[in-house]
Design an enzyme around this catalytic site. Structure first.
Site, PDB file in Angstrom:
ATOM      1  N   HIS A 222      -6.937  -5.623  -1.174  1.00  0.00           N
ATOM      2  CA  HIS A 222      -5.856  -4.663  -0.963  1.00  0.00           C
ATOM      3  C   HIS A 222      -4.898  -5.159   0.115  1.00  0.00           C
ATOM      4  CE1 HIS A 222      -3.685  -0.981  -1.194  1.00  0.00           C
ATOM      5  NE2 HIS A 222      -3.935  -0.668   0.055  1.00  0.00           N
TER       6      HIS A 222
ATOM      7  N   ASP B  16      -8.110  -5.783  -6.096  1.00  0.00           N
ATOM      8  CA  ASP B  16      -7.878  -4.707  -5.122  1.00  0.00           C
ATOM      9  C   ASP B  16      -8.919  -3.609  -5.313  1.00  0.00           C
ATOM     10  OD1 ASP B  16      -6.877  -2.411  -3.766  1.00  0.00           O
ATOM     11  OD2 ASP B  16      -4.828  -3.166  -3.921  1.00  0.00           O
TER      12      ASP B  16
ATOM     13  N   ASP C 168     -11.456 -18.816 -15.806  1.00  0.00           N
ATOM     14  CA  ASP C 168     -10.032 -19.158 -15.697  1.00  0.00           C
ATOM     15  C   ASP C 168      -9.809 -20.664 -15.720  1.00  0.00           C
ATOM     16  OD1 ASP C 168     -10.714 -20.117 -13.124  1.00  0.00           O
ATOM     17  OD2 ASP C 168     -10.277 -18.173 -12.217  1.00  0.00           O
TER      18      ASP C 168
ATOM     19  N   SER D 200       0.844  -1.188   0.000  1.00  0.00           N
ATOM     20  CA  SER D 200       0.000   0.000   0.000  1.00  0.00           C
ATOM     21  C   SER D 200       0.885   1.247   0.000  1.00  0.00           C
ATOM     22  CB  SER D 200      -0.960  -0.025   1.188  1.00  0.00           C
ATOM     23  OG  SER D 200      -1.965   0.947   1.031  1.00  0.00           O
TER      24      SER D 200
ATOM     25  N   ASP E 227     -15.857 -16.505 -12.312  1.00  0.00           N
ATOM     26  CA  ASP E 227     -15.007 -17.510 -11.676  1.00  0.00           C
ATOM     27  C   ASP E 227     -14.581 -18.626 -12.633  1.00  0.00           C
ATOM     28  OD1 ASP E 227     -14.117 -19.709 -10.208  1.00  0.00           O
ATOM     29  OD2 ASP E 227     -15.897 -19.867  -8.959  1.00  0.00           O
TER      30      ASP E 227
END
Ligand SMILES: *[C@@H]1O[C@H](CO)[C@@H](O)[C@H](O)[C@H]1NC(C)=O
Ligand SMILES: *[C@@H]1O[C@H](CO)[C@@H](O)[C@H](O)[C@H]1NC(C)=O
Ligand SMILES: *[C@@H]1O[C@H](CO)[C@@H](O)[C@H](O)[C@H]1NC(C)=O
Ligand SMILES: *[C@@H]1O[C@H](CO)[C@@H](O)[C@H](O)[C@H]1NC(C)=O
Ligand SMILES: *[C@@H]1O[C@H](CO)[C@@H](O)[C@H](O)[C@H]1NC(C)=O
Ligand SMILES: *[C@@H]1O[C@H](CO)[C@@H](O)[C@H](O)[C@H]1NC(C)=O
Ligand SMILES: *[C@@H]1O[C@H](CO)[C@@H](O)[C@H](O)[C@H]1NC(C)=O
Ligand SMILES: *[C@@H]1O[C@H](CO)[C@@H](O)[C@H](O)[C@H]1NC(C)=O
Ligand SMILES: *[C@@H]1O[C@H](CO)[C@@H](O)[C@H](O)[C@H]1NC(C)=O
Ligand SMILES: *[C@@H]1O[C@H](CO)[C@@H](O)[C@H](O)[C@H]1NC(C)=O
Length: 588
Positions: A501, A455, A273, A203, A270
């Site tokens: 995050h 994030d 991938d 961060s 979902d």
């Protein structure tokens, strides 16, 4: 006797320091004798008489993020403080170092990042690596908990540039240079002996790490930077985008409707991938293949609650958990709800349609879009996040107020102007996206840069954009594949599937890297260059699974429920690539 360069002094110094005990070295006299003479580190004049030293026994180490690492290991160390001044300034900066017991010392120096407007104040983060670590007052009381946003103005209209540069990069740079010199003296190592120097933070700590390798490239051997909150002008103002979208569309979605959009996006994307595990490991495929409009009409329900603020705590003010009442919410996702979500995901453009900034990846929570319930009007209304609001008042408008009071007259163009003002004003202090890392690279520095792919605070694409900037500035005229393979030798970027995050995501049970420092030490000290990043799933049906993350720009694609490939696909890569024509100067 001729030994290999470095080997003799290292062996001797280790023997010498191992022979001393903690109480032998932990004295004010030893501290004073180890301090660099004035003029050795230009701009740093140590005041020896103000030095302190005390032994600390059975301390628990802390992890990079300042939280306890969960390990039960305890350490003994020498707690040292050193005070210095900048010649001609009459200021004082206190730096505090934790010096491991001589028998634990492994010729390492460790710098941990802070978060929000706080610099790290904990010196124990290096103990588990046998490393000296430090923290600095930055000249404004950072060791006593003063945050930079409390001191960035001396008064309305008057920027505290000393504090700004200190917070921006200077305080950590000086703490490291002074600390490294001092460490060698403290343990009796020769000036020329190698002291492996590491940085780790996420961060704002990620931003600070980037600031260090940009400005003090030859001081660091290895840096681990997570989700850096850099490109400061754009990043901080961007927190206001969701509120301005709502204000512009004059529609304030209920938090439950937005939460439903996020959940439905996760459910839909979902599997793209290749594995259905509750995690969007390919937000690029979601962006390319999923249309939010398909969620319109889906039912949602959330029970009434007295919620504590979802704010991320970028400033001290936002950290205070403000509790607010939310009634039970039930309904169906409307076209207006989706329009707000789509505009947020599309990112900021000016009124000419020129892009100004990138946005959060689809599937991430809409944290900055949170509305508040008005129990009198019985309506959801604007809740200006102080993450962005305070930045505009204190750093752009330069008035000593904690938050914007309204968005009256605020348009997308206003956001672009605020970004531009902040970018220009803090270009060489807080912006922290200088893309030329030549000094770091040429002195052998290694960088592991990582970012949660979902994030909701610092957009993941913000990291990609920096990687691309470094690539284009440092490898001009070089083919993309050659530039990528050259970069891997010293700068590796990893996206963490589903992660939020600087941590895991409560909505997506994905992996998270937990031993970055071991990997970095192995790279720097043993030459073991990673090709993947070790991470572990900590919840859900795949709890305990190890995932070796793909190195950017390759992307994961599951081929069974237990294995994935790292693939490169052009459309996905391009979906992460942005230009910002709303600004006249290049935005790195
Ligand atoms: C270095 O400079 C500082 C401040 O100018 C002074 O207080 C200090 O005594 C000097 N140190 C030495 C060792 O002369
Ligand atoms: C530290 O812990 C050890 C082991 O538990 C104990 O023997 C020792 O007395 C402790 N030292 C201090 C100073 O508390
Ligand atoms: C380290 O030393 C400073 C300065 O004397 C002191 O304020 C601080 O409490 C000490 N920390 C520990 C853990 O002893
Ligand atoms: C979204 O999913 C989470 C579980 O992952 C659940 O706790 C929450 O209630 C859901 N929210 C909505 C609005 O469906
Ligand atoms: C999503 O679907 C809506 C409604 O069918 C359509 O108007 C819109 O253009 C689509 N968006 C994209 C990006 O394809
Ligand atoms: C909201 O208003 C209702 C009456 O409309 C009242 O019963 C309730 O206590 C209020 N809640 C809060 C948290 O003020
Ligand atoms: C910021 O100000 C707005 C407008 O007054 C208010 O709605 C919001 O709650 C404030 N946020 C914080 C964290 O104080
Ligand atoms: C600074 O400016 C703000 C906003 O105009 C005002 O409320 C405040 O009183 C000013 N502070 C001082 C010390 O003048
Ligand atoms: C991955 O990290 C975990 C957690 O730190 C560790 O236990 C494991 O040994 C590591 N695995 C590899 C392959 O490095
Ligand atoms: C993979 O996992 C999914 C979801 O848990 C399950 O439905 C499917 O049967 C699994 N596939 C195989 C080949 O095991």
């Amino acid at each position: 006797m001729r030994l290999q360069k470095g080997a003799s002094t290292m062996a001797l110094a280790t023997a010498a320091s191992a022979a001393s005990s903690l109480t032998d070295v932990c004295t004010v006299a030893n501290v004073k004798s180890a301090l660099p003479a004035n003029g050795t580190i230009l701009g740093v004049n140590v005041i020896p008489s103000l030095s302190t030293a005390n032994t600390v026994y059975n301390a628990s180490g802390s992890s990079a993020m300042g939280t306890t690492s969960g390990s039960t290991e305890t350490y003994n160390y020498c707690n040292v403080t050193v005070t210095y001044t900048h010649p001609g300034k009459d200021d004082t900066v206190v730096v505090m170092y934790a010096m491991p017991e001589p028998s634990d010392y492994k010729k390492r120096f460790y710098v941990a990042g802070g978060g929000g407007y706080s610099l790290n104040a904990d010196t124990t983060g290096g103990l588990e690596y046998g490393a000296v670590a430090g923290a600095t007052s930055a000249g404004y009381g950072a060791l006593d908990g003063t945050t930079y946003d409390e001191v960035n103005l001396k008064g309305n209209g008057s920027i505290n540039w000393d504090a700004t540069y200190m917070f921006g990069y200077q305080a950590l740079g000086e703490m490291t240079k002074l600390g490294k010199s001092f460490t060698k003296g403290f343990y009796g190592d020769s000036d020329s002996s190698k002291l492996y120097t590491y940085y780790e933070g996420c961060s704002d700590g990620g931003r600070e790490g980037m600031s260090q390798i940009q400005r003090y490239g030859d001081e660091y051997d290895g840096a681990i930077t997570g989700a850096p909150a850099f490109r400061y002008g754009q990043q901080q103002v961007n927190h206001l985008l969701p509120g301005v979208v709502e204000h512009t569309q004059d529609y304030y979605p209920s938090p439950c409707a937005l939460a439903k959009i996020v959940n439905a996006t996760i459910a839909a994307c979902d599997p793209l991938d290749g594995r259905t595990d509750g995690v969007i490991a390919r937000s690029d495929l979601c962006k390319l293949n999923f249309n939010l409009s398909s969620i319109i009409g889906e039912k949602y329900y959330c029970a009434a609650e007295t919620a504590t603020s979802l704010g991320f705590g970028f400033s001290k003010r936002a950290e205070g958990s403000t509790s607010s009442y939310e009634p039970a919410q039930s309904g169906t996702v409307s076209a207006k709800d989706v329009a707000v979500a789509q505009a947020i995901i599309d990112g900021l453009h000016n009124s000419k349609g020129e892009r100004a900034y990138l946005s959060w990846q689809i599937g991430a929570e809409f944290s900055d879009a949170e509305t508040q319930w008005n129990n009198n009007t019985k309506e959801w209304e604007l809740d200006i996040t102080s993450l962005g609001g305070e930045f505009v008042t204190k750093f752009v408008e330069l008035v000593d107020l904690d938050n914007l009071s309204s968005f009256d007259g605020v348009t997308y163009d206003t956001l672009v102007e605020w970004m531009n003002t902040a970018m220009v004003r803090y270009m060489d202090s807080l912006q922290t996206t200088l893309p030329d890392l030549t000094t770091f690279q040429q002195s052998g520095g290694k960088l592991i840069h990582y970012h949660g792919e979902q994030d909701p605070s610092v957009p993941t694409a913000s990291s990609i954009h920096y990687w691309q900037s470094v690539k284009s500035i440092m490898y001009p005229g070089v083919s993309t594949s050659k530039a990528i393979s050259d970069l891997k030798e010293w700068y590796q970027l990893y996206l963490v599937p589903g992660a939020a995050h600087c941590g895991t995501n409560t909505l997506q049970p994905g992996p998270y890297p937990e031993d970055n420092m071991e990997i970095m030490i192995n790279w720097v000290e043993n030459g073991v260059q990673p090709t993947r990043l070790n991470s572990t799933v900590s919840s859900g049906q795949y709890e305990g699974e190890t995932q070796m993350l793909c190195q950017w720009p390759s992307r994961p694609l599951w081929k069974s429920n237990s294995t994935f490939d790292c693939v490169f696909d052009k459309a996905s890569y391009e979906s992460w690539t942005y230009e910002f024509p709303a600004f006249k100067v290049p935005v790195y």
